[in-house]
Design a protein around this motif. Structure first.
Motif, PDB file in Angstrom:
ATOM      1  N   ALA A 150      19.478  -3.365 -26.628  1.00 56.56           N
ATOM      2  CA  ALA A 150      20.127  -2.179 -26.080  1.00 56.56           C
ATOM      3  C   ALA A 150      21.318  -2.535 -25.199  1.00 56.56           C
ATOM      4  CB  ALA A 150      19.116  -1.363 -25.282  1.00 56.56           C
ATOM      5  N   ALA A 151      21.257  -3.697 -24.553  1.00 55.40           N
ATOM      6  CA  ALA A 151      22.312  -4.089 -23.625  1.00 55.40           C
ATOM      7  C   ALA A 151      23.519  -4.720 -24.313  1.00 55.40           C
ATOM      8  CB  ALA A 151      21.748  -5.049 -22.590  1.00 55.40           C
ATOM      9  N   CYS A 152      23.359  -5.176 -25.553  1.00 57.74           N
ATOM     10  CA  CYS A 152      24.447  -5.877 -26.254  1.00 57.74           C
ATOM     11  C   CYS A 152      25.306  -4.910 -27.064  1.00 57.74           C
ATOM     12  CB  CYS A 152      23.868  -6.951 -27.159  1.00 57.74           C
ATOM     13  SG  CYS A 152      23.181  -8.366 -26.263  1.00 57.74           S
ATOM     14  N   ASP A 153      26.465  -5.400 -27.508  1.00 60.32           N
ATOM     15  CA  ASP A 153      27.373  -4.590 -28.312  1.00 60.32           C
ATOM     16  C   ASP A 153      26.850  -4.401 -29.725  1.00 60.32           C
ATOM     17  OD1 ASP A 153      29.429  -4.521 -26.236  1.00 60.32           O
ATOM     18  OD2 ASP A 153      29.666  -6.654 -26.690  1.00 60.32           O
ATOM     19  N   MET A 154      26.081  -5.355 -30.202  1.00 59.21           N
ATOM     20  CA  MET A 154      25.555  -5.325 -31.567  1.00 59.21           C
ATOM     21  C   MET A 154      24.214  -6.031 -31.558  1.00 59.21           C
ATOM     22  SD  MET A 154      27.227  -7.168 -34.967  1.00 59.21           S
ATOM     23  CE  MET A 154      28.803  -6.362 -34.743  1.00 59.21           C
ATOM     24  N   SER A 155      23.331  -5.654 -32.470  1.00 61.65           N
ATOM     25  CA  SER A 155      22.043  -6.343 -32.552  1.00 61.65           C
ATOM     26  C   SER A 155      21.602  -6.423 -34.002  1.00 61.65           C
ATOM     27  CB  SER A 155      20.978  -5.628 -31.716  1.00 61.65           C
ATOM     28  OG  SER A 155      20.691  -4.349 -32.271  1.00 61.65           O
ATOM     29  N   VAL A 156      20.820  -7.462 -34.282  1.00 58.40           N
ATOM     30  CA  VAL A 156      20.211  -7.625 -35.600  1.00 58.40           C
ATOM     31  C   VAL A 156      18.715  -7.783 -35.370  1.00 58.40           C
ATOM     32  CG1 VAL A 156      20.058  -9.002 -37.700  1.00 58.40           C
ATOM     33  CG2 VAL A 156      22.265  -8.746 -36.538  1.00 58.40           C
ATOM     34  N   HIS A 157      17.946  -6.949 -36.057  1.00 61.38           N
ATOM     35  CA  HIS A 157      16.496  -7.040 -35.957  1.00 61.38           C
ATOM     36  C   HIS A 157      15.988  -8.035 -36.988  1.00 61.38           C
ATOM     37  CE1 HIS A 157      12.353  -5.937 -35.315  1.00 61.38           C
ATOM     38  NE2 HIS A 157      12.204  -5.645 -36.599  1.00 61.38           N
ATOM     39  N   LEU A 158      15.272  -9.045 -36.518  1.00 59.34           N
ATOM     40  CA  LEU A 158      14.680 -10.039 -37.411  1.00 59.34           C
ATOM     41  C   LEU A 158      13.198  -9.690 -37.566  1.00 59.34           C
ATOM     42  CD1 LEU A 158      16.279 -13.324 -35.968  1.00 59.34           C
ATOM     43  CD2 LEU A 158      17.176 -11.758 -37.705  1.00 59.34           C
ATOM     44  N   PRO A 159      12.822  -9.033 -38.666  1.00 62.75           N
ATOM     45  CA  PRO A 159      11.454  -8.514 -38.831  1.00 62.75           C
ATOM     46  C   PRO A 159      10.397  -9.615 -38.741  1.00 62.75           C
ATOM     47  CG  PRO A 159      12.921  -7.653 -40.523  1.00 62.75           C
ATOM     48  CD  PRO A 159      13.660  -8.755 -39.842  1.00 62.75           C
ATOM     49  N   LEU A 160       9.430  -9.392 -37.893  1.00 65.58           N
ATOM     50  CA  LEU A 160       8.346 -10.357 -37.687  1.00 65.58           C
ATOM     51  C   LEU A 160       7.010  -9.652 -37.853  1.00 65.58           C
ATOM     52  CD1 LEU A 160       7.301 -13.173 -36.759  1.00 65.58           C
ATOM     53  CD2 LEU A 160       7.448 -12.292 -34.395  1.00 65.58           C
ATOM     54  N   GLN A 161       6.247 -10.069 -38.846  1.00 61.79           N
ATOM     55  CA  GLN A 161       4.924  -9.493 -39.075  1.00 61.79           C
ATOM     56  C   GLN A 161       3.964  -9.927 -37.976  1.00 61.79           C
ATOM     57  OE1 GLN A 161       2.898 -10.841 -42.684  1.00 61.79           O
ATOM     58  NE2 GLN A 161       2.233  -8.733 -43.064  1.00 61.79           N
ATOM     59  N   ARG A 162       3.897 -11.234 -37.747  1.00 61.21           N
ATOM     60  CA  ARG A 162       3.127 -11.829 -36.677  1.00 61.21           C
ATOM     61  C   ARG A 162       3.366 -13.332 -36.708  1.00 61.21           C
ATOM     62  NH1 ARG A 162      -2.607 -12.267 -36.030  1.00 61.21           N
ATOM     63  NH2 ARG A 162      -2.083 -14.400 -35.395  1.00 61.21           N
ATOM     64  N   GLU A 163       2.967 -13.991 -35.627  1.00 61.63           N
ATOM     65  CA  GLU A 163       3.042 -15.442 -35.594  1.00 61.63           C
ATOM     66  C   GLU A 163       1.884 -16.031 -36.390  1.00 61.63           C
ATOM     67  OE1 GLU A 163       5.535 -16.928 -34.458  1.00 61.63           O
ATOM     68  OE2 GLU A 163       6.400 -15.799 -32.778  1.00 61.63           O
ATOM     69  N   LEU A 164       2.098 -17.186 -36.974  1.00 65.79           N
ATOM     70  CA  LEU A 164       1.025 -17.867 -37.690  1.00 65.79           C
ATOM     71  C   LEU A 164      -0.088 -18.291 -36.732  1.00 65.79           C
ATOM     72  CD1 LEU A 164       0.057 -19.084 -40.414  1.00 65.79           C
ATOM     73  CD2 LEU A 164       1.258 -21.184 -39.781  1.00 65.79           C
ATOM     74  N   CYS A 165       0.263 -18.521 -35.498  1.00 68.38           N
ATOM     75  CA  CYS A 165      -0.710 -18.890 -34.473  1.00 68.38           C
ATOM     76  C   CYS A 165      -1.876 -17.900 -34.466  1.00 68.38           C
ATOM     77  CB  CYS A 165      -0.023 -18.900 -33.112  1.00 68.38           C
ATOM     78  SG  CYS A 165      -1.130 -18.983 -31.701  1.00 68.38           S
ATOM     79  N   PRO A 166      -3.127 -18.376 -34.446  1.00 71.33           N
ATOM     80  CA  PRO A 166      -4.276 -17.466 -34.473  1.00 71.33           C
ATOM     81  C   PRO A 166      -4.310 -16.504 -33.288  1.00 71.33           C
ATOM     82  CG  PRO A 166      -4.968 -19.716 -33.955  1.00 71.33           C
ATOM     83  CD  PRO A 166      -3.558 -19.787 -34.423  1.00 71.33           C
ATOM     84  N   PHE A 167      -3.656 -16.897 -32.168  1.00 67.59           N
ATOM     85  CA  PHE A 167      -3.588 -16.017 -31.005  1.00 67.59           C
ATOM     86  C   PHE A 167      -2.348 -15.126 -31.039  1.00 67.59           C
ATOM     87  CE2 PHE A 167      -5.374 -20.163 -29.380  1.00 67.59           C
ATOM     88  CZ  PHE A 167      -6.705 -19.783 -29.525  1.00 67.59           C
ATOM     89  N   ASN A 168      -1.515 -15.308 -32.085  1.00 69.89           N
ATOM     90  CA  ASN A 168      -0.253 -14.569 -32.218  1.00 69.89           C
ATOM     91  C   ASN A 168       0.658 -14.834 -31.014  1.00 69.89           C
ATOM     92  OD1 ASN A 168       1.573 -12.898 -33.564  1.00 69.89           O
ATOM     93  ND2 ASN A 168       0.833 -11.048 -32.542  1.00 69.89           N
ATOM     94  N   LEU A 169       0.626 -16.078 -30.527  1.00 72.43           N
ATOM     95  CA  LEU A 169       1.405 -16.419 -29.341  1.00 72.43           C
ATOM     96  C   LEU A 169       2.434 -17.519 -29.584  1.00 72.43           C
ATOM     97  CD1 LEU A 169      -1.433 -16.351 -26.632  1.00 72.43           C
ATOM     98  CD2 LEU A 169       0.343 -14.632 -27.036  1.00 72.43           C
ATOM     99  N   ALA A 170       2.004 -18.662 -30.126  1.00 75.29           N
ATOM    100  CA  ALA A 170       2.933 -19.781 -30.331  1.00 75.29           C
ATOM    101  C   ALA A 170       4.053 -19.348 -31.282  1.00 75.29           C
ATOM    102  CB  ALA A 170       2.196 -20.979 -30.902  1.00 75.29           C
TER     103      ALA A 170
END
Length: 342
Positions: A150-170
């Motif tokens: 929202a703060a930038c002049d332009m943005s690109v959304h990089l779709p992420l389903q989830r992290e491979l990490c079992p905790f969805n963190l790494a």
């Protein structure tokens, strides 16, 4: 003075039965990562990507990348890829930028900010400062409706389903799609700028790719005093020192004006000795030399010299280098090509 406790990691001698991994588990992880990456490919907004790519292509100044942590490493790598393709680019540390390095930004530059969450505090603090410098600000993020986008002049959304990490963190999937996105855009810029192989090679002079596209025979050949020269009237046995000390494995037989007549190799010496015995003491180089050797010109690419050496019917270890008038000017050896990194 306090200290953090040292975590107790199990040694290889005390791993319990749960501390193992099998092929099926590993295969399942790769398949899961493939699925997460396919989600990115299936949901990427190509109109956003096109606008982003055009912004980089039309940048009048430098394309700067910034990020924190793992995203920072990816930002640095993408920047280096662009540099290798001839695009003016650099990595700008967000912390250092807030302590003076932002002085490098101008209103001709583009600043690309990488953050999975779009909530990275260091980047959010950097935005108003970079905007004051007049740079175009572009966010690459993976969470919808984030503050950085929202703060930038332009943005690109990089779709992420989830992290491979079992905790969805790494951040192992998010950084992978950042890298894939950046490198794909880099190749799009490469094609849009009509970068030639020669221009690419000029940016990689020390690498094998660059050397294969830049080095010519004249750059790697031996010449003048390094050449194992003899005349066709010279006795073979009188030329053994010349044959064995120049490191070429051959004699270059020349006539008047340094015109190449043929070659005599250490293999020819062995064959002549077996066939002639003591008669070899009376034989001249001209009687036993190969009068139709493979040759190459000085302007030929060095990599083509290697291909010519390896061509059928049998490989050779050297090529005499001659000009258009068959005048000997050098020799290129397989050892020399390998030593040059080809």
């Amino acid at each position: 003075m306090g200290s953090l406790p040292v975590p107790a990691f199990p040694s290889k001698h005390c791993l319990d039965e749960s501390s193992h991994i099998d092929e099926a588990t590993l295969s399942a992880l790769f398949k899961s990562q493939q699925s997460h990456l396919n989600f990115f490919f299936d949901h990427i907004d190509h109109s956003q990507t096109l606008a982003f790519t055009r912004a980089l292509l039309n940048a009048a100044g430098t394309v700067f990348f910034t990020g924190v942590g793992k995203s920072g490493f990816v930002a640095h790598k993408i920047s280096q890829t662009l540099v290798s393709l001839g695009v003016r680019s650099a990595f700008l540390s967000p912390v250092d930028a807030l302590h003076g390095d932002i002085g490098i930004l101008t209103n001709r530059d583009v600043l690309i900010l990488l953050s999975k969450s779009g909530a990275t505090e260091e980047l959010l603090r950097l935005v108003p400062c970079a905007r004051a410098k007049g740079a175009l600000l572009i966010a690459l993020t993976s969470v919808e409706g984030n503050a950085l986008a929202a703060a930038c002049d332009m943005s690109v959304h990089l779709p992420l389903q989830r992290e491979l990490c079992p905790f969805n963190l790494a951040p192992v999937t998010s950084t992978a799609i950042q890298m894939v996105f950046g490198d794909t855009v880099a190749i799009a810029l490469m094609e849009a700028r009509n970068l030639t192989k020669e221009e690419y090679a000029a940016n990689h002079p020390a690498g094998k790719i660059g050397k294969s596209l830049i080095f010519k025979v004249k750059d790697v050949m031996k010449k003048q005093d390094e050449l194992p020269i003899c005349r066709e009237s010279d006795l073979i046995m009188d030329q053994l020192v010349e044959l064995t000390t120049k490191g070429c494995g051959c004699l270059l037989v020349i006539g008047d004006g340094y015109r190449l007549i043929g070659t005599f190799t250490d293999g020819d010496l062995r064959r002549t000795l077996r066939a002639s015995g003591e008669a070899i003491f009376k034989l001249t180089v001209g009687q036993m030399c190969n009068r139709n050797p493979r040759t190459i010109g000085p302007e030929a690419m060095a990599v083509d010299a290697m291909k010519k050496m390896e061509a059928p019917p049998s490989p050779v270890q050297f090529l005499p280098v001659i000009n258009d008038e068959s005048i000997l000017i050098g020799i290129v050896t397989l050892h020399g090509l390998v030593s040059a990194g080809l």
